[in-house]
Design an enzyme around this catalytic site. Structure first.
Site, PDB file in Angstrom:
ATOM      1  N   GLU A   1      19.411  73.759  46.840  1.00 32.98           N
ATOM      2  CA  GLU A   1      20.722  74.227  47.292  1.00 32.98           C
ATOM      3  C   GLU A   1      21.729  73.576  46.362  1.00 32.98           C
ATOM      4  O   GLU A   1      21.986  72.374  46.440  1.00 32.98           O
ATOM      5  CB  GLU A   1      21.018  73.864  48.733  1.00 32.98           C
ATOM      6  CG  GLU A   1      22.353  74.490  49.182  1.00 32.98           C
ATOM      7  CD  GLU A   1      22.851  73.995  50.517  1.00 32.98           C
ATOM      8  OE1 GLU A   1      23.924  73.362  50.533  1.00 32.98           O
ATOM      9  OE2 GLU A   1      22.180  74.238  51.530  1.00 32.98           O
TER      10      GLU A   1
ATOM     11  N   CYS B   1      29.339  71.759  51.057  1.00 33.20           N
ATOM     12  CA  CYS B   1      28.725  72.804  50.221  1.00 33.20           C
ATOM     13  C   CYS B   1      29.345  74.175  50.494  1.00 33.20           C
ATOM     14  O   CYS B   1      29.527  74.969  49.572  1.00 33.20           O
ATOM     15  CB  CYS B   1      27.216  72.855  50.461  1.00 33.20           C
ATOM     16  SG  CYS B   1      26.355  71.341  49.995  1.00 33.20           S
TER      17      CYS B   1
END
Length: 477
Positions: free
Chosen positions: A244, A278
């Site tokens: 990720e 994020c």
């Protein structure tokens, strides 16, 4: 001050021949953590030790592994306040938010402990005198390289899923939050067999050495640049890679929505955890019809945030993780102003100690500006005014990243178009955060690959084997 120790092969306090690094509190610059740095040779020996422990843990009954993970969750819960304080001291997150991250991590450990024993393979229909089935097996040795922005929650997801499916784990926390990783590993180790979990600390060179080893999986949450380096290293060893990476998540504000409500959503998405999330809102495309009122309300929201050290009660905006990162954020804002953008609030470097940066609203932005195109990872809300929903959707889709996006709209047809057409892993309609527990998505393009959350993460850490059994000599059993 925290004095961190490494854990290798069930033994605490080994290694660290690469020297020492010191982590400083981003609120005042005081030293927080003293951390040993592993050498490349020590990393290799840690992988060998993990490999020796892998077979026994893989052969442990799934129910027994799940029970160990439940005990590990209990151990983490017992040090919730200590973990939250370490997060705040090392990276600046307000204490209440840090505590929430620890609680989320505990919940994830318990979720995987419940789900893992229920997983199984499937039987295939072949010859009547044969037995055919498919079964999941642990992949073996997992290298987990985790970030600093939500260190407990993210680490618990990767570690919990890898361990409960029968893998052994080499855990490398971010060099910006190593004491948090040490405290977490210490709690988990209380409930796990010796050698199942190892802790390696140090800077990027330690992560690079680990990613280049003969491990079976490398799981990384962090920047796109680091993720690409890891993918290149794993291509040489054959390890599976879960990534990720970075993102530049769009927020689309459609015509017809309440601009005050939309501004509250935008402020939450852009300024929570000082923008160091994020899936933070990194760029805003607002319809001209509501733009003026939306921007005015967003500026008011930004100016009302209480700024200060994360350990102080009521603080909503703590410091950035360090001054190097603050320079990156401020550099993008300055470049945008030089290219014609306007700062309506914030955008300056505060006097005094620490790595504080104010909530910043930038208008007159263009879609081609670096501030809009690239990841900022700070409390900055760049606003691009558009003339139609089509234009907003087109700009939101035009990105090298593909993590998530949010659309605020009163139109069901626009909502349907958004989730179908936006090339990202997660689309949120009318809420910048939230979602049902267990949600999992595939990040796209520069944002990574593989499931990083949810029940599907258990599948990522296992390999499926097909088995065919016949009676000897073509006879019957």
């Amino acid at each position: 001050m925290y004095t961190v120790a490494q854990l290798v092969g069930g033994v605490w306090g080994v290694g660290g021949g690469g020297g020492e690094l010191v982590v400083h509190d981003p609120a005042d610059g005081s030293p927080v953590s003293s951390v040993p740095v592993a050498t490349a040779d020590e990393v290799g020996k840690a992988v060998e030790a993990a490999r020796e422990a892998a077979a026994e843990w893989a052969a442990t009954a799934p129910a027994a592994r799940a029970a160990s993970l439940h005990r590990a969750a209990d151990a983490v819960e017992a040090v919730t306040e200590e973990l939250a304080a370490a997060v705040t001291a090392e990276m600046g997150k307000p204490l209440a938010d840090a505590r929430g991250g620890v609680e989320a991590g505990i919940g994830t450990l318990r979720q995987y402990a419940e789900l893992a024993p229920l997983r199984g393979g499937r039987t295939l229909h072949g010859e009547t005198d044969a037995l055919d089935f498919m079964t999941p097996q642990p992949r073996g040795v997992v290298a987990a390289i985790t970030p600093w922005n939500d260190p407990v929650a993210v680490s618990c997801g990767l570690l919990g899923a890898a361990l409960v499916t029968g893998n052994v784990v080499l855990y490398k926390p971010s060099e910006r939050t190593p004491a948090t990783g040490w405290l977490l590993a210490r709690a988990l180790d209380q409930a796990l067999p010796a050698g199942v979990l190892s802790l390696l600390t140090g800077g990027p060179e330690v992560g690079a050495a680990l990613a280049g080893q003969e491990v079976d999986v490398v799981a990384h949450v962090g920047s796109t640049a680091t993720g690409r380096s890891i993918a290149a290293a794993a291509a040489r060893t054959g390890a599976k890679v879960l990534l990720e990476n970075g993102g530049s998540d769009a927020l689309v504000v459609d015509a017809g929505v309440d601009p005050g409500w939309a501004a509250a959503q935008a402020a939450l998405g852009a300024f929570a955890n000082a923008g160091q999330i994020c899936v933070a809102v990194e760029r805003i495309y607002v319809h001209r019809e509501v733009a003026d009122d939306f921007v005015a309300a967003l500026v008011e929201r930004a100016g009302a945030l209480r700024v200060g050290p994360g350990r102080e009660p009521g603080v909503e905006l703590g410091p950035l993780v360090d001054r190097r990162h603050r320079d990156h954020v401020h550099g993008q804002v300055t470049a945008a102003v030089g290219a014609g953008a306007r700062v309506l609030t914030g955008g300056d470097l505060p006097d005094g100690p620490g790595a504080f940066y104010p909530a910043t609203v930038v208008t007159d932005c263009r879609h081609d500006m670096t501030l809009v195109r690239e990841e900022t990872f700070g409390p900055v809300a760049p606003v691009v005014v558009v003339d139609s929903f089509d234009e907003a959707l087109r700009c939101a889709a035009d990105s090298p990243y593909g993590l998530a996006a949010t659309v605020l709209t009163a139109s069901m047809s626009h909502a349907q178009r958004a989730w179908r057409e936006l090339p990202v892993g997660t689309v949120k309609i009318n809420s910048v955060f939230g979602g049902a527990p267990g949600g999992a998505a595939h990040p796209r393009r520069a944002s990574g690959q593989g499931f990083g959350y949810g029940p599907e993460l258990l599948d990522e850490f296992t390999a499926t084997k097909a088995v065919h059994i016949e009676a000897p000599g073509g006879g019957h059993w």
